[in-house]
Scaffold this motif. Structure first.
Motif: not given
Length: 629
Positions: A2-25
């Motif tokens: 589930t993690a090899v190292a600290t994730p490339a971006r931290p999880a946003v605490p209270d809401r899913a970070p939809r704005k940072t998702d690539p357009r293809w997601v």
């Protein structure tokens, strides 16, 4: 992992970070969910009533609210199924809305599969990104045990959905040490108990340990939050136990699977610790120490019919877990990646250990409970290691995981050399080549690297995907379905589908202990004639036999002795009273004792009493006694 190292971006605490998702997601997620729905819904009606034991109970629930609440096998509320009835609630309500047919009973499970894939994506995405979530969802969809259960009507489909929901709530709780989300996780697991009893609780050690280790709060608050979540589990699971226990026994159906008409006994005994020890009163076909249900031990999940349903990515998932814990060993206590490892890794290890060593009843389709954890670990590891491929250790682990999966797939496929014999060597060669290439992938150009990544991904999914497609293409019925191309009927199939004409077997053994056959035309006409004048149009030994007659005629049929014919209901005296008061029209079958080495022999006594006092006739090959003559 589930993690090899600290994730490339931290999880946003209270809401899913939809704005940072690539357009293809979003298009990719939509494609995944549509493909999942297509796989689970395609030609779904081909399996007919699937597990007629539960289909008959759903039919009963569609006619009687009391039968729906208790999970009765018949609308006249003689005896219940041997599980808590949450899955039947869904099927019965669907049958009330859309009529009693195969689609209304099976579609809810398929939709639960789509929901499970979506929830797993959402859960993994919060700690490891959208790509990892998508791959985890795809692995779950293409797990053969999932392709089996989400196209079937056993309670495991609802169980998996609720457990994944519990994992999602746990991950949300970990982000801000939220007692609300942790209590929701407890409630989800508690409702999982209402689907399949104590099996739901196997994930609780993982969820609780992850929160205790990683929640960003003081130790005192973490313990207080866990106590509140425990209370949520108790309330969401225990309310039903309390209602059934307090309900007057004379005004409810007998609790099937128990020997004392007790839901608590069923929970702790036949469906509880008896599954661990093998000491299950009333069980037929099993034995203590696993002698009747296969060999126990560390490699149990890689043998027999269990392997084809789940084993494809277990080695890779275990490698991912170990590597992930090593890479995050110096991470902060609250590291979300390591917390997710504890959630999924604990789920996998505890459940796999119980399945491997339990000495009581176990069936291949139980393995679907492992699928979300394996999918999350293996799917996320592939993405995280690919991101870190410039590091030799990560490249080596990525290469080793693909090679290990290729070898595992080869070993599993060669067990059945008659099915797609080309696939095993093709996967082995392609997998080993891609594994070697992945070790050096960082030295190649972008186009070549992507091509090798695709080849490695195909290797990961080829075996499990092909087996899942074969599972979906086969029809499945009976009490013990299993995944794969050669398991069309499972153990104990059913003759005929909804509206079909399966006919009976000699001596009235309509389907036997584990299978079911629908009654022939003449017998169906006999059972429906004047049926409204009786509480039960007929009685017969065993729930599967009763289910076939009930589904074929649409009338309540009393299952004497419950599922195995070993439940102490009805007693001979009760049965005689039912007959004398004109509540049962016919008794079907002869010499149907189905008696194991434990449990009640009332069914045998009843069959002998009927044979001694009533004249048999034969209708469509079934022995019929008219109890009104």
């Amino acid at each position: 992992m589930t993690a090899v190292a600290t994730p490339a971006r931290p999880a946003v605490p209270d809401r899913a970070p939809r704005k940072t998702d690539p357009r293809w997601v979003r298009p990719a997620l939509l494609l995944l969910l549509v493909a999942t729905a297509g796989l689970y819904l395609w030609d779904l009606g081909a399996s007919g009533w699937a597990n007629a034991f539960y289909s008959a109970a759903a039919q009963a629930g569609s006619e009687s609210w009391k039968a729906l609440f208790f999970g009765s096998s018949d609308a006249a509320n003689g005896i219940t199924v041997d599980k808590t009835p949450a899955a039947l609630w869904v099927m019965s309500l669907s049958a009330r809305l859309f009529g009693v047919n195969a689609w209304s009973i099976l579609v809810p499970q398929a939709l639960m599969g789509v929901g499970s894939t979506w929830l797993l994506y959402a859960t993994v995405r919060r700690t490891s990104g959208a790509a990892a979530g998508l791959l985890a969802g795809a692995v779950l969809t293409l797990t053969p045990a999932a392709a089996l259960i989400f196209r079937f009507n056993n309670p495991d489909a609802l169980l998996v959905l609720l457990l994944v929901a519990g994992a999602y709530c746990t991950v949300r709780a970990l982000e801000k040490a939220s007692p609300k989300w942790l209590m929701l996780a407890g409630a989800a697991v508690g409702f999982g108990f209402l689907a399949k009893m104590l099996q739901a609780f196997l994930v609780l050690p993982a969820f609780g340990l992850a929160y205790l280790i990683a929640a960003p709060a003081s130790l005192g608050k973490r313990l207080l939050h866990l106590a509140a979540a425990t209370a949520a589990v108790v309330v969401s699971a225990g309310w039903y136990l309390a209602v059934v226990t307090l309900w007057p026994a004379a005004d409810r159906p007998f609790i099937g699977g128990s020997q004392n008409n007790s839901l608590l006994e069923l929970t702790l005994g036949y469906n509880g610790f008896g599954r661990i020890t093998g000491d299950e009163t009333g069980s037929v076909g099993g034995g203590g120490g696993g002698s009747g249900w296969g060999s126990t031990g560390l490699f149990r999940l890689f043998g027999s019919e269990m392997a084809g349903g789940i084993a494809w990515l277990i080695p890779a998932a275990l490698l991912a877990l170990g590597a992930g814990l090593w890479f995050t060993r110096r991470a902060p206590r609250t590291d979300p990646g390591r917390a997710a490892l504890v959630v999924w890794g604990g789920w996998l290890l505890v459940t796999a250990a119980v399945f491997s060593y339990m000495g009581g009843i176990i069936h291949p389709y139980y393995m679907v409970a492992l699928a979300p954890a394996i999918a999350a670990l293996a799917g996320t590891a592939a993405v995280q290691l690919w991101r870190l491929r410039s590091e030799p250790a990560a490249a080596g682990l990525l290469s080793g995981g693909v090679a290990l999966t290729a070898v595992t797939t080869y070993v599993l496929l060669i067990r059945d050399s008659s099915w797609q014999p080309w696939l095993a060597p093709a996967v082995l060669v392609a997998g080993l080549l891609s594994a070697v290439a992945l070790f050096f992938v960082n030295q190649l150009g972008r186009a070549a690297a992507r091509g090798i990544a695709v080849l490695g991904l195909v290797t990961l999914l080829a075996g499990t995907g092909a087996y899942s497609l074969a599972t979906a293409a086969a029809t499945h019925s009976g009490a013990i379905p299993s995944a794969g191309p050669s398991s069309a009927q499972g153990f104990g199939g059913m003759g005929g589908g909804p509206g079909g004409n399966g006919g009976g077997r000699g001596g009235g053994m309509a389907g036997g202990l584990l299978g079911t056959s629908l009654p022939g035309t003449n017998l169906t006409a006999l059972l429906t004639r004047d049926a409204s004048e009786y509480r039960w149009t007929a009685a017969t030994v065993g729930s599967n036999n009763a289910a076939g007659y009930q589904l074929g005629s649409g009338q309540p049929v009393l299952a004497v002795g419950g599922f195995n014919g070993t439940d102490p209901y009805p007693t001979l005296r009760q049965f005689q009273q039912y007959v004398q008061s004109g509540q049962i029209h016919y008794f079907l079958g002869e010499d149907m004792t189905m008696q194991g080495d434990s449990g009640s022999d009332y069914a045998e006594q009843i069959a002998e009493w009927v044979a001694a006092n009533y004249t048999p006739t034969t209708v469509d090959g079934v022995t019929v006694y008219d109890l009104t003559v």
